[in-house]
Design a protein around this motif. Structure first.
Motif, PDB file in Angstrom:
ATOM      1  N   LYS A  45       0.650  -1.087  -0.131  1.00 38.78           N
ATOM      2  CA  LYS A  45       0.070  -0.035  -0.038  1.00 38.78           C
ATOM      3  C   LYS A  45       0.870   1.279   0.011  1.00 38.78           C
ATOM      4  N   PHE A  46       0.171   2.455  -0.652  1.00 36.97           N
ATOM      5  CA  PHE A  46       0.830   3.609  -0.236  1.00 36.97           C
ATOM      6  C   PHE A  46       0.966   4.099   0.977  1.00 36.97           C
ATOM      7  N   ASN A  47       1.907   4.808   1.388  1.00 37.01           N
ATOM      8  CA  ASN A  47       1.906   5.694   2.487  1.00 37.01           C
ATOM      9  C   ASN A  47       1.642   4.701   3.952  1.00 37.01           C
ATOM     10  N   THR A  48       2.369   3.557   3.667  1.00 39.25           N
ATOM     11  CA  THR A  48       2.388   2.641   5.059  1.00 39.25           C
ATOM     12  C   THR A  48       3.548   2.174   5.129  1.00 39.25           C
ATOM     13  N   ASN A  49       3.838   1.615   6.401  1.00 39.19           N
ATOM     14  CA  ASN A  49       5.103   1.111   6.642  1.00 39.19           C
ATOM     15  C   ASN A  49       4.974  -0.536   6.362  1.00 39.19           C
ATOM     16  N   ILE A  50       5.444  -0.916   5.217  1.00 40.85           N
ATOM     17  CA  ILE A  50       4.938  -2.452   4.798  1.00 40.85           C
ATOM     18  C   ILE A  50       6.226  -3.155   5.413  1.00 40.85           C
ATOM     19  N   PRO A  51       5.678  -4.265   6.056  1.00 39.60           N
ATOM     20  CA  PRO A  51       6.377  -5.108   6.692  1.00 39.60           C
ATOM     21  C   PRO A  51       7.453  -5.986   5.798  1.00 39.60           C
ATOM     22  N   SER A  52       8.745  -6.184   6.483  1.00 39.49           N
ATOM     23  CA  SER A  52       9.739  -6.786   5.730  1.00 39.49           C
ATOM     24  C   SER A  52       9.321  -8.227   5.210  1.00 39.49           C
ATOM     25  N   LYS A  53       8.450  -8.811   5.885  1.00 36.45           N
ATOM     26  CA  LYS A  53       7.985 -10.603   5.399  1.00 36.45           C
ATOM     27  C   LYS A  53       7.112 -10.157   4.295  1.00 36.45           C
ATOM     28  N   SER A  54       6.260  -8.979   4.097  1.00 32.62           N
ATOM     29  CA  SER A  54       5.346  -8.756   2.953  1.00 32.62           C
ATOM     30  C   SER A  54       6.299  -8.552   1.940  1.00 32.62           C
ATOM     31  N   ILE A  55       7.218  -7.729   2.077  1.00 31.36           N
ATOM     32  CA  ILE A  55       8.304  -7.389   0.771  1.00 31.36           C
ATOM     33  C   ILE A  55       8.810  -8.670   0.260  1.00 31.36           C
ATOM     34  N   LYS A  56       9.266  -9.604   1.227  1.00 28.29           N
ATOM     35  CA  LYS A  56      10.256 -10.716   1.013  1.00 28.29           C
ATOM     36  C   LYS A  56       9.175 -11.769   0.096  1.00 28.29           C
ATOM     37  N   ASN A  57       8.006 -11.779   0.656  1.00 25.48           N
ATOM     38  CA  ASN A  57       6.914 -12.758   0.012  1.00 25.48           C
ATOM     39  C   ASN A  57       6.607 -12.123  -1.436  1.00 25.48           C
ATOM     40  N   PHE A  58       6.744 -10.988  -1.680  1.00 23.94           N
ATOM     41  CA  PHE A  58       6.402 -10.275  -2.942  1.00 23.94           C
ATOM     42  C   PHE A  58       7.770 -10.741  -3.995  1.00 23.94           C
ATOM     43  N   LEU A  59       8.608 -10.656  -3.387  1.00 18.59           N
ATOM     44  CA  LEU A  59       9.976 -10.770  -4.053  1.00 18.59           C
ATOM     45  C   LEU A  59      10.272 -12.420  -4.493  1.00 18.59           C
ATOM     46  N   GLU A  60      10.177 -13.042  -3.500  1.00 18.57           N
ATOM     47  CA  GLU A  60      10.561 -14.457  -3.552  1.00 18.57           C
ATOM     48  C   GLU A  60       9.666 -15.167  -4.422  1.00 18.57           C
ATOM     49  N   ASN A  61       8.368 -14.609  -4.785  1.00 27.16           N
ATOM     50  CA  ASN A  61       7.349 -15.043  -5.936  1.00 27.16           C
ATOM     51  C   ASN A  61       7.744 -14.893  -7.220  1.00 27.16           C
ATOM     52  N   LEU A  62       8.573 -13.852  -7.401  1.00 24.75           N
ATOM     53  CA  LEU A  62       9.126 -13.706  -8.587  1.00 24.75           C
ATOM     54  C   LEU A  62      10.233 -14.585  -9.412  1.00 24.75           C
ATOM     55  N   LEU A  63      10.626 -15.314  -8.250  1.00 24.16           N
ATOM     56  CA  LEU A  63      12.057 -15.986  -8.523  1.00 24.16           C
ATOM     57  C   LEU A  63      11.680 -17.375  -9.295  1.00 24.16           C
ATOM     58  N   PRO A  64      12.579 -18.064  -9.950  1.00 19.73           N
ATOM     59  CA  PRO A  64      12.256 -19.385 -10.556  1.00 19.73           C
ATOM     60  C   PRO A  64      12.269 -20.318  -9.439  1.00 19.73           C
ATOM     61  N   GLU A  65      11.769 -21.396  -9.203  1.00 31.82           N
ATOM     62  CA  GLU A  65      11.749 -22.486  -8.469  1.00 31.82           C
ATOM     63  C   GLU A  65      12.567 -23.799  -8.785  1.00 31.82           C
ATOM     64  N   GLY A  66      12.616 -24.605  -7.670  1.00 34.09           N
ATOM     65  CA  GLY A  66      13.374 -25.921  -8.116  1.00 34.09           C
ATOM     66  C   GLY A  66      14.603 -25.819  -8.729  1.00 34.09           C
ATOM     67  N   LYS A  67      14.700 -26.483  -9.925  1.00 31.95           N
ATOM     68  CA  LYS A  67      16.162 -26.762 -10.518  1.00 31.95           C
ATOM     69  C   LYS A  67      16.608 -25.351 -11.386  1.00 31.95           C
ATOM     70  N   GLY A  68      15.588 -24.750 -11.853  1.00 30.63           N
ATOM     71  CA  GLY A  68      16.105 -23.222 -12.395  1.00 30.63           C
ATOM     72  C   GLY A  68      16.823 -22.238 -11.331  1.00 30.63           C
ATOM     73  N   GLN A  69      16.007 -22.291  -9.982  1.00 27.89           N
ATOM     74  CA  GLN A  69      16.751 -21.380  -8.999  1.00 27.89           C
ATOM     75  C   GLN A  69      18.192 -21.878  -8.677  1.00 27.89           C
ATOM     76  N   GLU A  70      18.175 -23.184  -8.324  1.00 24.48           N
ATOM     77  CA  GLU A  70      19.363 -23.905  -8.035  1.00 24.48           C
ATOM     78  C   GLU A  70      20.539 -23.646  -9.226  1.00 24.48           C
ATOM     79  N   ILE A  71      20.209 -23.693 -10.393  1.00 24.49           N
ATOM     80  CA  ILE A  71      21.292 -23.603 -11.584  1.00 24.49           C
ATOM     81  C   ILE A  71      21.577 -21.960 -11.542  1.00 24.49           C
ATOM     82  N   LEU A  72      20.756 -20.977 -11.202  1.00 25.52           N
ATOM     83  CA  LEU A  72      21.193 -19.643 -11.148  1.00 25.52           C
ATOM     84  C   LEU A  72      21.903 -19.358  -9.884  1.00 25.52           C
TER      85      LEU A  72
END
Length: 418
Positions: A45-72
């Motif tokens: 949200k705008f103009n709020t103190n966004i929790p670190s965990k929520s930011i981490k969840n958002f970013l983590e869901n952008l990453l490849p999973e499984g073998k793809g992430q392991e190769i990178l």
């Protein structure tokens, strides 16, 4: 403090910071973006103190999973747990529209053509030479587990684009002798016949290598040969859940009472956030019915996405629809999300459907009617063999088994509903 600039179509959205001392994230929107842009998700949200965990969840869901992430991770000597570094690594082309960069550096526009012969050889050799790495650069920037490669197609030429260019299509590859590509092609097309919007797909040959070519719905190639990116989020990001929680029973059958992952109830809680709640609810019900008919029991929280723009949130086309039930015994075929308290076809009863509809405020007669129509559309398409021309002779046995599996399941489900 490590810092990345987040951009959208040359506009600065905000700034992502990571404090390595206590391993916390922080995110701040730019003032201009607050005035002219939109919130990136229902959580950020705008103009709020966004929790670190929520930011981490958002970013983590952008990453490849499984073998793809392991190769990178292995190729670049970066820990799989170092989300910030991995985002910086693939940040020029993540799923959707956002880019992540150090010091807001501008990338020169370029097109690296992929000759068909070179691409076919790399597909053939991908078990020995990771197809995710080209020219010592990471080319896998998409979430998910299955082997895939994002590419740009310009004037029928395949390649990689940078700067004002980006991938417009995804190549998916066969897995051993499982006919995954044909399965996905048939399942997605049957889903379309059932009434769902799907991406444009083709089964093609690159030299002698069969691949599934999928047109990205979060990208659009403009006439001036620039690529417009569209912002999307998946259900995990919309619900502030980690990748770990893409399944309702996040820890599987061993902890079956732990149901904190994406569920139908949580998914339906997003309906009122969408621009057209009635149409969104109707599409989700059709999706549920289609998955039940096709045996797509692996329909989890990362297999459904939403377009986000200013004052607007809408469902994206449905993707990753597959008859997983035909591989029963080889893969887990339990439902990714429970129908009431049931996670398997064998245990499903009409009582469970009644309770399921009650919980989600779905009209029971309407659900039965929609299921019957979806089942009819799929059965008719299979009876008429409208996709038979896409099936090669050596795959005809699989095709017949695929048809039989779906027809048998539909008959059983219709008996339950009647």
């Amino acid at each position: 403090m490590n810092k990345l600039t987040i951009s959208y179509d040359k506009q600065t959205v905000g700034f992502l910071s990571f404090n390595s001392d206590d391993e916390t994230f922080s995110f701040e929107y730019s003032k201009t973006w607050i005035d002219e842009g939109f919130e990136l998700s229902p959580i950020l949200k705008f103009n709020t103190n966004i929790p670190s965990k929520s930011i981490k969840n958002f970013l983590e869901n952008l990453l490849p999973e499984g073998k793809g992430q392991e190769i990178l991770s292995n190729f670049h000597n970066i820990s799989k747990n170092n989300i910030f570094a991995l985002i910086e690594l693939i940040g020029k082309e993540t799923t959707g529209a956002l880019t992540f960069s150090l010091n807001d550096e501008e990338i020169k526009t370029s097109f690296r053509e992929l000759p068909k012969k070179e691409l076919a050889q790399r597909i053939k050799d991908r078990k020995n030479t990771p197809i995710e790495i080209w020219d010592k650069k990471p080319r896998l920037s998409l979430a998910g587990v299955q082997d895939k490669l994002p590419i740009l197609i310009i004037d029928d030429k395949f390649g990689f684009g940078e700067g004002k260019l980006a991938s417009t299509h995804i190549l998916k590859f066969e897995k051993e002798d499982e006919n995954i590509l044909l399965n996905k092609f048939l399942s997605l097309n049957l889903a379309s016949k059932a009434g769902l919007e799907i991406p444009k797909i083709k089964l093609i040959k690159i030299e002698d290598e069969e691949v599934l070519l999928i047109q990205r719905f979060d990208r659009e190639l403009k006439v001036n040969k620039e690529v417009k990116r569209k912002h999307i989020i998946d259900a995990c990001q919309a619900l502030d859940l980690s990748v770990l929680h893409k399944y309702e029973r996040a820890f599987g059958k061993n902890l079956e009472d732990y149901r904190e992952g994406v569920s139908f109830k949580k998914l339906f809680s997003l309906i009122h956030k969408c621009s057209s709640p009635i149409l969104t609810k109707k599409s989700l019900i059709t999706w549920i019915c289609t998955n039940l008919c096709l045996g797509n029991s692996d329909a989890h929280g990362k297999n459904i996405s939403f377009f986000i723009s200013k004052d607007k949130m809408t469902l994206a086309p449905f993707y990753d629809i597959l008859n997983i039930n035909i591989y029963k015994g080889k893969y887990d075929t339990d439902f990714a999300m429970g129908i009431d308290d049931i996670f398997s076809y064998d245990e499903l009863s009409f009582y469970d459907i009644i309770e399921f509809c009650k919980e989600l405020n779905i009209n029971l007669k309407g659900f039965v009617k929609e299921f019957s129509q979806v089942a009819k559309n799929i059965s008719t398409s299979l009876d008429d063999d409208i996709f038979i021309n896409f099936v090669e002779t050596n795959k005809m046995i699989f095709y017949k088994n695929y048809k039989k599996d779906i027809k048998t399941r539909i008959e059983k489900l219709l008996k339950i509903l009647k």
